[in-house]
Every structure is written in C-alpha cells, then in structure tokens.
Design an enzyme around this catalytic site. Structure first.
Site, PDB file in Angstrom:
ATOM      1  N   HIS A 272       0.991  -1.258  -0.118  1.00 43.73           N
ATOM      2  CA  HIS A 272       0.059  -0.092   0.030  1.00 43.73           C
ATOM      3  C   HIS A 272       0.936   1.239   0.049  1.00 43.73           C
ATOM      4  O   HIS A 272       1.826   1.457  -0.878  1.00 43.73           O
ATOM      5  CB  HIS A 272      -0.660  -0.297   1.373  1.00 43.73           C
ATOM      6  CG  HIS A 272      -2.087   0.803   1.296  1.00 43.73           C
ATOM      7  ND1 HIS A 272      -2.360   1.588   0.063  1.00 43.73           N
ATOM      8  CD2 HIS A 272      -3.018   1.107   2.213  1.00 43.73           C
ATOM      9  CE1 HIS A 272      -3.447   2.299   0.452  1.00 43.73           C
ATOM     10  NE2 HIS A 272      -3.905   2.199   1.811  1.00 43.73           N
ATOM     11  N   HIS A 311      -2.667  -2.528  -9.819  1.00 42.17           N
ATOM     12  CA  HIS A 311      -3.418  -1.655  -9.076  1.00 42.17           C
ATOM     13  C   HIS A 311      -5.047  -2.521  -8.844  1.00 42.17           C
ATOM     14  O   HIS A 311      -5.239  -3.274 -10.021  1.00 42.17           O
ATOM     15  CB  HIS A 311      -3.955  -0.285  -9.384  1.00 42.17           C
ATOM     16  CG  HIS A 311      -4.500   0.435  -8.523  1.00 42.17           C
ATOM     17  ND1 HIS A 311      -5.722   0.417  -7.913  1.00 42.17           N
ATOM     18  CD2 HIS A 311      -3.914   1.310  -7.511  1.00 42.17           C
ATOM     19  CE1 HIS A 311      -5.709   1.113  -6.904  1.00 42.17           C
ATOM     20  NE2 HIS A 311      -4.894   1.856  -6.576  1.00 42.17           N
ATOM     21  N   ASP A 367       2.680   5.228  -7.215  1.00 36.86           N
ATOM     22  CA  ASP A 367       3.885   5.125  -6.423  1.00 36.86           C
ATOM     23  C   ASP A 367       5.253   4.872  -7.165  1.00 36.86           C
ATOM     24  O   ASP A 367       6.466   5.022  -6.956  1.00 36.86           O
ATOM     25  CB  ASP A 367       4.053   3.900  -5.433  1.00 36.86           C
ATOM     26  CG  ASP A 367       3.054   3.948  -4.433  1.00 36.86           C
ATOM     27  OD1 ASP A 367       3.242   5.322  -3.632  1.00 36.86           O
ATOM     28  OD2 ASP A 367       2.380   3.451  -4.091  1.00 36.86           O
TER      29      ASP A 367
HETATM   30  N1  CMC Z   1       4.482  -7.175 -10.328  1.00 33.74           N
HETATM   31  C1  CMC Z   1       4.268  -8.378 -10.757  1.00 33.74           C
HETATM   32  N2  CMC Z   1       3.242  -9.064 -10.967  1.00 33.74           N
HETATM   33  C2  CMC Z   1       2.088  -8.674 -10.537  1.00 33.74           C
HETATM   34  C3  CMC Z   1       2.260  -7.406  -9.754  1.00 33.74           C
HETATM   35  C4  CMC Z   1       3.322  -6.644  -9.744  1.00 33.74           C
HETATM   36  N3  CMC Z   1       3.464  -5.511  -9.295  1.00 33.74           N
HETATM   37  N4  CMC Z   1       0.747  -7.085  -9.376  1.00 33.74           N
HETATM   38  C5  CMC Z   1       0.102  -8.028  -9.743  1.00 33.74           C
HETATM   39  N5  CMC Z   1       0.819  -9.158 -10.369  1.00 33.74           N
HETATM   40  C6  CMC Z   1       0.342 -10.288 -10.777  1.00 33.74           C
HETATM   41  C7  CMC Z   1      -0.190 -11.281  -9.651  1.00 33.74           C
HETATM   42  O1  CMC Z   1       1.101 -11.925  -9.657  1.00 33.74           O
HETATM   43  C8  CMC Z   1      -1.078 -12.115 -10.290  1.00 33.74           C
HETATM   44  O2  CMC Z   1      -0.664 -12.907 -11.497  1.00 33.74           O
HETATM   45  P1  CMC Z   1      -1.157 -14.329 -11.536  1.00 33.74           P
HETATM   46  O3  CMC Z   1      -2.764 -14.074 -12.062  1.00 33.74           O
HETATM   47  O4  CMC Z   1      -0.347 -14.955 -12.489  1.00 33.74           O
HETATM   48  O5  CMC Z   1      -1.193 -15.001 -10.066  1.00 33.74           O
HETATM   49  C9  CMC Z   1      -1.911 -10.838 -11.063  1.00 33.74           C
HETATM   50  O6  CMC Z   1      -1.057 -10.118 -11.303  1.00 33.74           O
HETATM   51  C10 CMC Z   1      -3.097 -10.409 -10.311  1.00 33.74           C
HETATM   52  O7  CMC Z   1      -2.349  -9.887  -9.001  1.00 33.74           O
HETATM   53  P2  CMC Z   1      -3.011  -9.747  -7.698  1.00 33.74           P
HETATM   54  O8  CMC Z   1      -2.145  -9.952  -6.608  1.00 33.74           O
HETATM   55  O9  CMC Z   1      -4.228 -10.746  -7.542  1.00 33.74           O
HETATM   56  O10 CMC Z   1      -3.785  -8.300  -7.879  1.00 33.74           O
HETATM   57  P3  CMC Z   1      -4.180  -7.390  -6.613  1.00 33.74           P
HETATM   58  O11 CMC Z   1      -5.352  -6.409  -7.106  1.00 33.74           O
HETATM   59  O12 CMC Z   1      -4.793  -8.200  -5.401  1.00 33.74           O
HETATM   60  O13 CMC Z   1      -3.218  -6.460  -6.357  1.00 33.74           O
HETATM   61  C11 CMC Z   1      -1.614  -4.813  -5.879  1.00 33.74           C
HETATM   62  C12 CMC Z   1      -3.063  -5.206  -6.394  1.00 33.74           C
HETATM   63  C13 CMC Z   1      -1.545  -3.266  -5.818  1.00 33.74           C
HETATM   64  C14 CMC Z   1      -1.494  -5.062  -4.406  1.00 33.74           C
HETATM   65  C15 CMC Z   1      -0.418  -5.434  -6.775  1.00 33.74           C
HETATM   66  O14 CMC Z   1      -0.722  -5.191  -8.112  1.00 33.74           O
HETATM   67  C16 CMC Z   1       0.889  -5.084  -6.080  1.00 33.74           C
HETATM   68  O15 CMC Z   1       1.508  -5.973  -5.441  1.00 33.74           O
HETATM   69  N6  CMC Z   1       1.478  -4.289  -6.833  1.00 33.74           N
HETATM   70  C17 CMC Z   1       2.943  -4.024  -6.443  1.00 33.74           C
HETATM   71  C18 CMC Z   1       2.788  -3.180  -5.084  1.00 33.74           C
HETATM   72  C19 CMC Z   1       2.610  -1.542  -5.427  1.00 33.74           C
HETATM   73  O16 CMC Z   1       2.845  -1.052  -6.322  1.00 33.74           O
HETATM   74  N7  CMC Z   1       1.457  -1.262  -4.497  1.00 33.74           N
HETATM   75  C20 CMC Z   1       0.829   0.246  -4.663  1.00 33.74           C
HETATM   76  C21 CMC Z   1      -0.623   0.216  -5.222  1.00 33.74           C
HETATM   77  S1  CMC Z   1      -0.849   2.099  -5.603  1.00 33.74           S
HETATM   78  C22 CMC Z   1      -0.800   2.825  -4.130  1.00 33.74           C
HETATM   79  C23 CMC Z   1      -2.092   2.419  -3.252  1.00 33.74           C
HETATM   80  O17 CMC Z   1      -3.145   2.770  -3.348  1.00 33.74           O
HETATM   81  O18 CMC Z   1      -1.659   1.932  -2.040  1.00 33.74           O
END
Ligand code: CMC
Length: 447
Positions: A272, A311, A367
């Site tokens: 986050h 996201h 970010d």
């Molecule tokens: N790098 C590589 N793979 C990713 C990433 C990433 N940054 N984000 C998601 N994925 C992949 C994930 O492994 C999954 O793949 P598969 O379907 O093969 O298992 C797929 O994409 C869907 O991911 P998810 O975890 O189900 O997606 P989510 O909506 O639960 O997670 C997130 C959203 C923001 C937590 C995630 O994209 C992430 O961890 N990003 C990196 C951390 C980051 O930059 N966070 C800041 C978010 S914006 C500021 C805020 O509002 O906090």
C-alpha cells in the site's frame, strides 16, 4: 443455484431445494443479507457471501470519490483529479473532500486560518518522540504519535458532536506535518523546528523538515507547489486498504485519532503506502539499465513483484501516475535529474511491452515515480510513506465523517467460513500422547 436478473431484481433458484427467491437490485448491487433467507432447512444459518480481500463487496455508500478503473478516471466530489492537480491547492482540496463543495474566498481563508492555528503540538509529544530509538522508522513513529494524540484531546471521543468533529479535523490536518517532520528530525538528531504559519501548508512542512540555522526558511516555489500537488493526488482513493481499516476501527465508535492511527498502520505496508519506498529500493537493486531484462525475468518467474506497478482498481492506467510523471520532470529541472529516472523509464517501457504485464493489466501506479521525486527533493526513503499519509489525511477524515453520519452503518464484523475441528473433549496433560521433547526431557532429568 441458478440466478436470473429481471427488472430491478434477481431471481435465485436454489437447486438444493428447488425454492426460488426474489432479491432486489439497487445501485447495481444486492444486499447480501438477502442471501441469508436462502436455506436448506429451518436450522440452516443461510447462505453467506465469501469474498476474501473484498474483491466484489461494497462496504458503504459514499459520495466522496469516484473511480472508474477501466477508464482511468478519478474524481473527488465530481471534480476530475487532473483539474484539481492543475488548479487547486491541497487545503482547498481538503475542504472540498470534507465539506463536499469548493469553498468561496472567505470560507477558504477561514479554513486555512483554522488549520494553520492547529499546527503546534503539546510539548509532551517531544518527550515521547525522544523515547523512540534513533533509527525508528518514521512511519512507525507516526502510527504511535497520531494514536497518542487521542490522549491529549479527550473531547475527541464525542464523535456525535459536529463541533467536536470540526475541531478534530483542524487538529489532525494541522498537526500531522508537524509530527511527520519531528519524526524525521529525531532520526537525524536535529532539533525540532516550530511551525511557521506564514508559509503555505507544503512550505511550512518543508521548513519543519529542512530548516537549519537560517532565520527564516524560504521554500523553493517549484518544489513547494510540486509537493502540494502530490498531496492533492494522494488525498483520497475511496475504499482502499487504509480507508477500509480506518472505517472498520471507527465503526466501534472510537475517537478519530485512534481510527486514523489504524489508517496509518494499514498504509505502512509495502503493498500500500510503503510501495513508493519499495520502488526506490527495487531501482537501487537493479542498479543499471542493462540489468533490467534479468530483473523483469525474475519477476515473471515469481521472484518478487515489480513495485509501483499494478492496482486493484485501475486496469488501464492510474491517472495519478500520469500527472506525477510530468511533475517529476519539473522537479528535476530544479534539483537535477535523479540518476535512477533512466532505469525507471526503461523499466516502464519494457514492462508495458511485455505480455506478462500487458495480459494482467499491470500499469505504473501512483507510487512508481513519486519516490523519485521525493528523493530528488531531499526526503529520505523512510519518509515516503509518511508523505503519503500527510496527503491522505483529508480523505480519511472525509470518510470518517461520512461513516459516523451514515445511519446504515454498524460495527464492522465480517463472518467466517469455519473449517476447523468439530466439538471434541479436553484431554488432560497426563493423558496426551508423549512427544519427542517429553522423551528428551525425561532423559535429561535421569542424568
Ligand atoms: N508485479 C508482478 N506481478 C504482479 C504485480 C506486480 N506489481 N501486481 C500483480 N501482479 C500479478 C500477480 O502475481 C497475479 O498474477 P497471476 O494471476 O499469475 O497469479 C496478477 O498480477 C493479479 O495480481 P493480484 O495480486 O491478484 O492483484 P491485486 O489486485 O490483489 O493486487 C496490488 C494489487 C497493488 C497489491 C498489486 O498489483 C501489487 O502488489 N503491486 C505492487 C505493489 C504496489 O505498487 N502497490 C501500490 C499500489 S497503488 C498505491 C496504493 O493505493 O496503495
């Protein structure tokens, strides 16, 4: 179970019993309490919705922030984020979020005056600030000190009083930058700087952070404006992890300082508000442009994530990321180019052409570039999530007020699907099977 939608209702047929149920559809949603009527017997508890991580569950009705993740739209109270970033100030945007409308000149002046006159903290704060270790993470300090403010303002418990709520709003928006700057100065061993109420909100924060021996700190206007815009971009983001945590904690009726401390704690995590810090650490680890393909491959192989990408809501682009990228270039004109910018630009280019990221709709988020800007401005990495928190305060407060006034809200209390043991009888210690440790202990005692 089969589900058909007609008019403004769903007809659900439970294939276990053959019974059919009419469930009203309102605002594109169903009230999941309606599912509880679906039972296989009188004793049956009724059907539950199962949604870990709340991927498809609305927890409130809100009038504050609108996001269309597919189209990359973000609006505060109806105003597009791009217009607010270009034309508004952080304090004006804070007013808009909390009060619902843009202020006229006089209201903005009174609002600004009221917040400026709540920037100082009780002197006892200095004592427990000093109690933190020299290398304490400033976000941990913020979580602790914001929560501790509730002990100074016992009147904040009166959450039903509009006057009390107004006062706590001024106190929180006014004091957070002071606490944030103190946490930084503590880690550096620098003396704390008193607020300068003649400066703008962002200018005063820069002064409390970076003032040294000069009599008066003069903020660089480009950096001051850039920080103000960064605060605007972070000011609210509807029901994200920290806001939902804050609402859940506030639903118990606790004071806003404690609820905001919970929001800060949720924001601290690397998925986050800690992501901006994680982006810089990632760029440092990559080190040079030629190492990018290797890094991208490691992410695709499941060894960590591309921080600053992806996201839960935005599946096209994050409108804040676009604005931030432009600000980055303006700031670098003043500060000199952050050497890691080239790695970030190339990383973005390669990732946006790579099927792994494209097929999963992973784009740069807020970010990805913000950390590079903060670093160029002289903020240490540990301070990045704290900067996010300063920006998010008005949004949290607007959401808190909306929550407190919402007659449909109740204490947050999700259900669970219990998969553990059925009832069993307690076994006395002497009757439990012997473990290897018991045998060893018996051996030691015999020696
Ligand atoms: N790098 C590589 N793979 C990713 C990433 C990433 N940054 N984000 C998601 N994925 C992949 C994930 O492994 C999954 O793949 P598969 O379907 O093969 O298992 C797929 O994409 C869907 O991911 P998810 O975890 O189900 O997606 P989510 O909506 O639960 O997670 C997130 C959203 C923001 C937590 C995630 O994209 C992430 O961890 N990003 C990196 C951390 C980051 O930059 N966070 C800041 C978010 S914006 C500021 C805020 O509002 O906090």
């Amino acid at each position: 179970m089969t589900v058909t939608e007609t008019g403004n209702s769903l007809t659900i047929v439970d294939n276990r019993t053959g019974k059919s149920y009419e469930v009203p559809v309102e605002n594109g949603s169903i009230n999941t309490m309606e599912l509880r009527k679906i039972k296989v017997s009188e004793e049956d508890f009724g059907l539950l919705g199962y949604d870990p991580g709340y991927l498809n569950t609305a927890s409130c009705k809100s009038r504050i922030t609108y996001i269309d993740g597919d189209k990359g739209i973000l609006r505060y109270r109806g105003y597009p984020i791009e217009q607010l970033a270009e034309k508004s100030t952080f304090l004006e945007t804070a007013y808009l979020l909390i009060k619902g409308e843009l202020p006229d000149k006089e209201r903005l002046a009174v609002w600004t005056y009221n917040i400026r006159h709540h920037t100082m903290t009780h002197n006892n704060i200095v004592k427990f600030m000093d109690g933190f270790r020299y290398d304490a993470h400033p976000m941990g300090i913020l979580v602790g000190t914001v929560g501790a403010l509730s002990t100074f303002y016992r009147d904040a418990k009166d959450i039903g009083s509009e006057d009390s709520r107004k006062l706590q709003v001024r106190r929180l928006i006014g004091k957070i930058p002071t606490l944030a700057a103190m946490s930084f100065r503590h880690s550096m061993g620098f003396p704390y700087v008193m607020p300068d109420n003649d400066l703008s909100y962002a200018g005063n924060f820069l002064s409390m952070m970076f003032k040294m021996t000069e009599l008066r700190y003069k903020p660089n206007p480009v950096l001051e404006r850039a920080l103000d815009v960064l605060f605007i971009l972070h000011a609210d983001h509807e029901q994200n992890c920290s806001t939902s945590s804050l609402r859940a904690v506030a639903s118990s009726g606790v004071d806003p300082f404690s609820a905001i401390a919970a929001g800060c704690a949720a924001l601290y995590g690397p998925l986050h508000g800690g992501a901006n810090e994680a982006v810089i650490r990632m760029l440092m680890k990559i080190g040079s442009i030629d190492k990018i393909p290797e890094f991208i491959q490691s992410v695709k192989d499941g060894d960590g994530r591309l921080m600053g990408f992806g996201h839960r809501v935005y599946k096209n682009y994050d409108p804040r990321a676009k604005i931030i990228k432009d600000i980055a270039f303006e700031v670098f004109e003043e500060t000199g180019r952050n050497p890691m910018l080239d790695i970030a630009l190339e990383l973005e280019r390669i990732a946006l052409e790579d099927d792994y990221f494209v097929s999963r709709k992973l784009y740069p988020n807020v970010d990805f570039y913000s950390g590079l800007i903060y670093q160029a401005m002289g903020f240490p990495m540990d301070m990045f999530p704290v900067l996010f928190a300063i920006g998010r305060i008005p949004g949290w407060l607007a959401q808190w007020i909306e929550h407190v006034k919402d007659g449909e809200q109740k204490i947050a209390r999700p259900r669970q699907i219990y998969l553990g043991e059925d009832e069993r009888q307690f076994v006395a210690m002497a009757d439990r099977p012997k473990t290897r440790l018991d045998e060893q202990m018996a051996g030691i005692c015999r020696l």
